[in-house]
Motif scaffolding. Structure first.
Motif, mmCIF file in Angstrom:
data_model
loop_
_atom_site.group_PDB
_atom_site.id
_atom_site.type_symbol
_atom_site.label_atom_id
_atom_site.label_comp_id
_atom_site.label_asym_id
_atom_site.label_seq_id
_atom_site.Cartn_x
_atom_site.Cartn_y
_atom_site.Cartn_z
ATOM 1 N N ASP A 211 0.818 -1.223 0.000
ATOM 2 C CA ASP A 211 0.000 0.000 0.000
ATOM 3 C C ASP A 211 0.849 1.269 0.000
ATOM 4 O O ASP A 211 0.424 2.302 -0.523
ATOM 5 C CB ASP A 211 -0.955 -0.003 1.203
ATOM 6 C CG ASP A 211 -2.092 -1.005 0.994
ATOM 7 O OD1 ASP A 211 -2.104 -1.649 -0.080
ATOM 8 O OD2 ASP A 211 -2.938 -1.156 1.885
ATOM 9 N N HIS A 214 1.798 2.427 -3.422
ATOM 10 C CA HIS A 214 0.723 3.110 -4.143
ATOM 11 C C HIS A 214 -0.087 3.872 -3.082
ATOM 12 O O HIS A 214 -1.152 3.409 -2.642
ATOM 13 C CB HIS A 214 -0.131 2.055 -4.861
ATOM 14 C CG HIS A 214 -1.115 2.640 -5.815
ATOM 15 N ND1 HIS A 214 -0.863 3.764 -6.573
ATOM 16 C CD2 HIS A 214 -2.369 2.259 -6.155
ATOM 17 C CE1 HIS A 214 -1.920 4.040 -7.305
ATOM 18 N NE2 HIS A 214 -2.861 3.153 -7.070
ATOM 19 N N THR A 217 -3.868 4.047 -2.274
ATOM 20 C CA THR A 217 -4.659 2.889 -1.799
ATOM 21 C C THR A 217 -4.571 2.707 -0.281
ATOM 22 O O THR A 217 -5.181 1.792 0.264
ATOM 23 C CB THR A 217 -4.179 1.588 -2.471
ATOM 24 O OG1 THR A 217 -2.803 1.401 -2.136
ATOM 25 C CG2 THR A 217 -4.353 1.648 -3.977
ATOM 26 N N TRP A 218 -3.769 3.539 0.382
ATOM 27 C CA TRP A 218 -3.614 3.394 1.849
ATOM 28 C C TRP A 218 -4.957 3.682 2.524
ATOM 29 O O TRP A 218 -5.525 4.749 2.374
ATOM 30 C CB TRP A 218 -2.544 4.359 2.358
ATOM 31 C CG TRP A 218 -2.168 4.084 3.790
ATOM 32 C CD1 TRP A 218 -2.827 4.498 4.906
ATOM 33 C CD2 TRP A 218 -1.056 3.317 4.260
ATOM 34 N NE1 TRP A 218 -2.207 4.032 6.034
ATOM 35 C CE2 TRP A 218 -1.113 3.304 5.673
ATOM 36 C CE3 TRP A 218 -0.029 2.621 3.623
ATOM 37 C CZ2 TRP A 218 -0.173 2.651 6.464
ATOM 38 C CZ3 TRP A 218 0.909 1.974 4.416
ATOM 39 C CH2 TRP A 218 0.828 1.990 5.816
ATOM 40 N N ASP A 219 -5.479 2.701 3.265
ATOM 41 C CA ASP A 219 -6.776 2.876 3.922
ATOM 42 C C ASP A 219 -6.694 2.397 5.373
ATOM 43 O O ASP A 219 -5.590 2.151 5.891
ATOM 44 C CB ASP A 219 -7.859 2.103 3.149
ATOM 45 C CG ASP A 219 -7.514 0.626 3.006
ATOM 46 O OD1 ASP A 219 -6.566 0.179 3.696
ATOM 47 O OD2 ASP A 219 -8.168 -0.076 2.222
ATOM 48 N N SER A 222 -4.776 -0.744 5.908
ATOM 49 C CA SER A 222 -3.315 -0.560 5.859
ATOM 50 C C SER A 222 -2.820 -0.084 7.224
ATOM 51 O O SER A 222 -1.780 -0.544 7.717
ATOM 52 C CB SER A 222 -2.933 0.479 4.807
ATOM 53 O OG SER A 222 -3.741 0.364 3.682
#
Lengths: 249, 260
Positions: A211, A214, A217-219, A222
């Protein structure tokens, strides 16, 4: 005959120079540590489109980090303990922590090297490109993930004194980690194992590196994976330090 | 040799060491003076290594005091360690490093300036100037021992601890090491040596202590120990060729049973 106490900075730089030289002289093992993730990276070229570049790179980096913590670090500690190298240093006027910190700095350097090698192989052979912020964040996450495996290596040398037993145990754990980790992540070992792998030291490290490559896309998942990684590192560090004996006898 | 006017560089008082419930060292007291070679003799498992480990600050005794050059090993550990030089039993240096690199490493660790000329002079002194770039693991046993001794002396310590320094050496190397120990004594260093070799103790030690089952059972000059015990039946029985040696006294006092 005056009693002179060396400064901690001098001690650290001296130890670091010696440890880096030792690592350099063990180039074969360094190359082996670099080679496995690079080979995986090259051989997974056909999977890049299907799984995504970050997934492939993260897997390769995680394999490299596992090798550093489980094979490189723990084996060198076990050997030097058995040879009495630590005991010789400890009877000098140096703080014991400086001996270990120097060793860990060398391993952090190795983590950076593995990460760069995988990025290079990913770019050159698989044409995987990552944003500048992705590179920076993934370096940070590789260091965090590397710390987890170093602490796991510390647990192993804390539990086992004999260097040969350490070597065979780390090989076994390394093999189990990368096989179950990689195939589990790909869903080849069933749903339950896949879920277990996701929250294992392999899975959480792979997750945060993937993650971070990119950052968009870190949520929340993550962040949870990052927290779990910190948790593993803390537990392994406490156990590894508590169980560790400087003398193998 | 009269040492009574010399200072004390190591003072061990009422030392007691336990491993769990097993008492390895019982109420051990002795001192090492400046310009003295003091031998600690004992069979395997007698408590020599435990005593030495406590002096080095690697082992926490249950009770007792240890002072190195006036520094308490527990309260002023770094100062005490900076006042002692240690040669361990194992060849305890990274085999990948060269002789020069090992000397540079320990010079840095002890805070000693090591310009190239000084390094060359040290290497020449131990007849290893031709092997400066050789890795430690490639040296012979005698050469490794010489490097180990030079490291123990690199910071000119008041106390030098030598743990079975001649084990595995050929007679030439052993004699050379004795000469080096005598030179160190002449320069005012206090030396504590553990050894299994009674010949060595008799040849170089000014005083010896015999330790058995964790207790010191005799302390004196080697010749005085021989004179004091020459009529003891067990010592006479241990004697091989009519002449009483330190080894006969040692066997007479500690028995003939093989220790594990």
């Amino acid at each position: 005959m005056e009693t002179k106490i060396p400064s901690t900075s001098n001690v650290m730089s001296t130890l670091l120079r010696a440890d880096l030289t030792t690592q350099w002289r063990n180039r074969k093992s360094v190359i082996m540590v670099l080679l496995v993730p690079v080979i995986i990276c090259i051989s997974w070229k056909s999977l890049v489109d299907k799984l995504g570049g970050p997934f492939v790179l993260a897997n390769c980096i995680t394999v490299g980090l596992t090798a550093i913590g489980l094979m490189g670090y723990s084996n060198s500690i076990a050997r030097d303990r058995d040879k009495g190298i630590f005991q010789r240093l400890r009877v000098a006027p140096v703080p014991s922590w400086s001996i270990m910190i120097s060793r860990l700095i060398v391993q952090l350097f190795m983590i950076l090297l593995v990460t760069i090698a995988v990025f290079f192989a990913g770019y050159y052979f698989d044409k995987i490109t990552v944003s500048a912020s992705g590179y920076v964040l993934s370096f940070v996450c590789a260091l965090i993930g590397g710390a987890l495996y170093l602490s796991l290596g510390q647990v192993i040398v804390g539990l086992i004194k004999n260097p040969e037993t350490v070597s065979s145990t780390t090989r076994l754990v390394y093999f189990a980690f990368i096989m179950i980790g990689m195939f589990g992540e790909l869903g080849l070992l069933g749903k339950q194992i896949g879920e277990a792998v996701k929250w294992s030291p392999y899975g959480t490290v792979k997750h945060i590196i993937s993650d971070s490559l990119h950052p968009a896309t870190w949520d929340v998942h993550s962040s949870v994976a990052l927290l779990v990684t910190f948790g593993y590192t803390l537990i392994f560090t406490v156990l590894g330090i508590n169980w560790f004996k400087w003398n193998s006898r | 040799m009269d040492n009574h006017n010399h200072g004390i560089v190591l003072q061990v008082e009422s030392l007691n060491i336990y491993y769990g419930t097993l008492q390895a060292v019982k109420n051990v007291s002795f001192e090492v003076r400046r310009g003295e070679i003091f031998g600690l003799l004992g069979p395997n498992g007698a408590g020599k290594t435990s005593t030495l480990a406590a002096v080095e600050g690697l082992l926490e005794p249950k009770s007792g005091n240890i002072c190195v050059a006036g520094y308490d090993i527990h309260e002023k550990k770094r100062y005490a360690r900076a006042s002692m030089g240690v040669q361990l039993q194992a060849t305890s240096f990274q085999p990948e490093l060269t002789v020069s690199e090992i000397i540079m490493l320990y010079a840095g660790v002890y805070g000693v300036e090591m310009p190239r000329e000084k390094l060359e002079s040290i290497l020449k002194g131990i007849e290893l100037n031709h092997a400066a770039s050789k890795r430690f693991g490639e040296l012979s046993g005698g050469q490794q021992q010489r490097v180990s001794l030079v490291i123990a002396m690199i910071h000119n310590p008041q106390l030098v601890l030598l743990d079975e320094p001649t084990t595995g050496l050929d007679p030439q190397s052993r004699r050379q090491l004795w000469s080096r120990m005598e030179a160190m004594r002449a320069n005012g260093h206090g030396i504590l040596v553990t050894t299994h070799s009674m010949e060595e103790a008799e040849a170089v030690c000014d005083r010896v202590a015999i330790i058995d089952h964790g207790q010191i059972i005799a302390t004196d000059e080697p010749q005085r120990l021989i004179d004091l015990h020459r009529n003891v039946p067990a010592v006479i029985e241990a004697s091989r060729k009519g002449k009483i040696t330190l080894e006969d006294v040692f066997i007479g006092l500690t028995g003939t049973d093989i220790r594990s």
